[in-house]
Structure formats: C-alpha cells, structure tokens
Design an enzyme around this catalytic site. Structure first.
Site, short mmCIF file in Angstrom:
data_model
loop_
_atom_site.label_atom_id
_atom_site.label_comp_id
_atom_site.label_asym_id
_atom_site.label_seq_id
_atom_site.Cartn_x
_atom_site.Cartn_y
_atom_site.Cartn_z
N ASP A 23 0.86 -1.18 0.00
CA ASP A 23 0.00 0.00 0.00
C ASP A 23 0.90 1.24 0.00
OD1 ASP A 23 0.81 0.47 2.62
OD2 ASP A 23 -1.19 0.25 3.51
N CYS A 71 2.77 -3.31 4.09
CA CYS A 71 1.87 -2.21 4.46
C CYS A 71 2.42 -1.60 5.76
CB CYS A 71 0.41 -2.67 4.58
SG CYS A 71 0.00 -3.63 6.04
N THR A 118 1.85 -1.85 9.07
CA THR A 118 2.23 -2.82 10.11
C THR A 118 2.52 -4.19 9.53
OG1 THR A 118 -0.09 -3.38 10.37
CG2 THR A 118 0.79 -1.71 11.87
N HIS A 128 9.36 -24.37 8.83
CA HIS A 128 8.27 -25.12 9.47
C HIS A 128 6.92 -24.92 8.78
CE1 HIS A 128 10.28 -25.64 13.70
NE2 HIS A 128 11.10 -25.90 12.70
N HIS A 178 5.97 -31.37 9.89
CA HIS A 178 5.67 -30.05 9.32
C HIS A 178 4.68 -30.18 8.16
CE1 HIS A 178 8.59 -28.45 11.97
NE2 HIS A 178 9.63 -28.98 11.35
#
Ligand code: RB5
Length: 149
Positions: free
Chosen positions: A7, A64, A66, A97, A133
């Site tokens: 963004d 973005c 955060t 993982h 996994h």
C-alpha cells in the site's frame, strides 16, 4: 517469480526489496502500488495472493504499515500462508516449518535495513519438509476445506 505488492506506506521498502531480488538474480513482478497516495491494503494483498495461489507466481512479498492488514487479506485466499515477520528468526522458521509462500513486512515498524535482511533470510530458507511439518500444513489446508480437525 516473486510477486511484490504494497500500500502507500510500503513503497520505499518494496523498492529496497526489488534491489535485493536483483542482487539475488531472482525474477520479480511488481503489481503496485507505485504511489504514495492513500490506497486500500486489501486490494494489494488479495491481488498478489491470487497470483501465488494460481501458481502464476511462486512466492510473494507484501508491505503495508504494520504488515497486518495486507497479510490478513492475503491469508483469506485459499492456499496462501502469509507470514508477518519482524525478525529474521521468525522469517527463517516461517519457511522451514510453515512453508510460508508469502512474507509480509511492516513499513512503519521496521527500518529498511532490517526489512531487507528479513526478506533475504526468508528468500534463502527452504522448507525443511518432513513428516510433522507437512502434516501440520495439511491440517491448515483442511481448515480451508472445512474439514473438522
Ligand atoms: C494505512 O494507514 C495502514 O492502516 C496500513 O498500512 C496497515 O498498517 C494496515 O494494517
């Protein structure tokens, strides 16, 4: 092919990641935004995730403010395992993982140097494979399929 999307907050870090991809000789596809004008992160997370889910791109890196909104949006697309990483250890383990096929970075949380280091770690680390996994990733896919765990 690595798809890149962001963004308005993520332009600078995306450009630094593009430089890294060039140094690593990895092909990339930048789908935007190329502007600092306010835009809606779900658009970019969704569009990039669709390219990964369809197989048109192998993996994706999202940015973005955060890293939250864009990763939450990408993770709504079936087949996407987008890892929001703020450190190299998490980035490494998200590949080993979780076989994360998308990485999200927070432009307002990370400096460019750390963001690039996290991206490099994530790009260089293979999925470790192995029974436990793979089984757990299959369990995630079963959640998407509506299968009770
Ligand atoms: C945009 O202001 C901001 O909300 C966005 O970049 C992101 O942090 C959302 O999770």
């Amino acid at each position: 092919m690595i798809v890149l999307a962001n963004d308005h907050t993520g332009l600078e870090i995306k450009q630094a990641v593009i430089k890294l991809l060039d140094e690593m000789n990895l092909p990339w596809k930048d789908i935007g935004t190329g502007s600092c004008e306010s835009t809606d992160y779900p658009l970019w997370g969704y569009r990039a995730a669709k390219l990964v889910a369809s197989g048109e791109c192998d993996r994706g890196i999202l940015v973005c403010g955060t890293g939250l909104g864009i990763s939450l949006s990408a993770n709504k697309v079936k087949g996407i395992r987008c890892a929001l990483c703020g450190d190299c250890f998490t980035a490494k383990l998200s590949r080993e993982h979780n076989d994360a096929n998308m990485l999200a970075l927070g432009a307002r949380v990370l400096g460019t140097g750390l963001a690039v280091l996290i991206a490099k770690t994530w790009l260089e680390t293979p999925f470790s494979g192995g029974g436990r996994h793979s089984k757990r990733i299959e369990m995630i896919a079963n959640i998407e399929r509506g299968i009770e765990l």
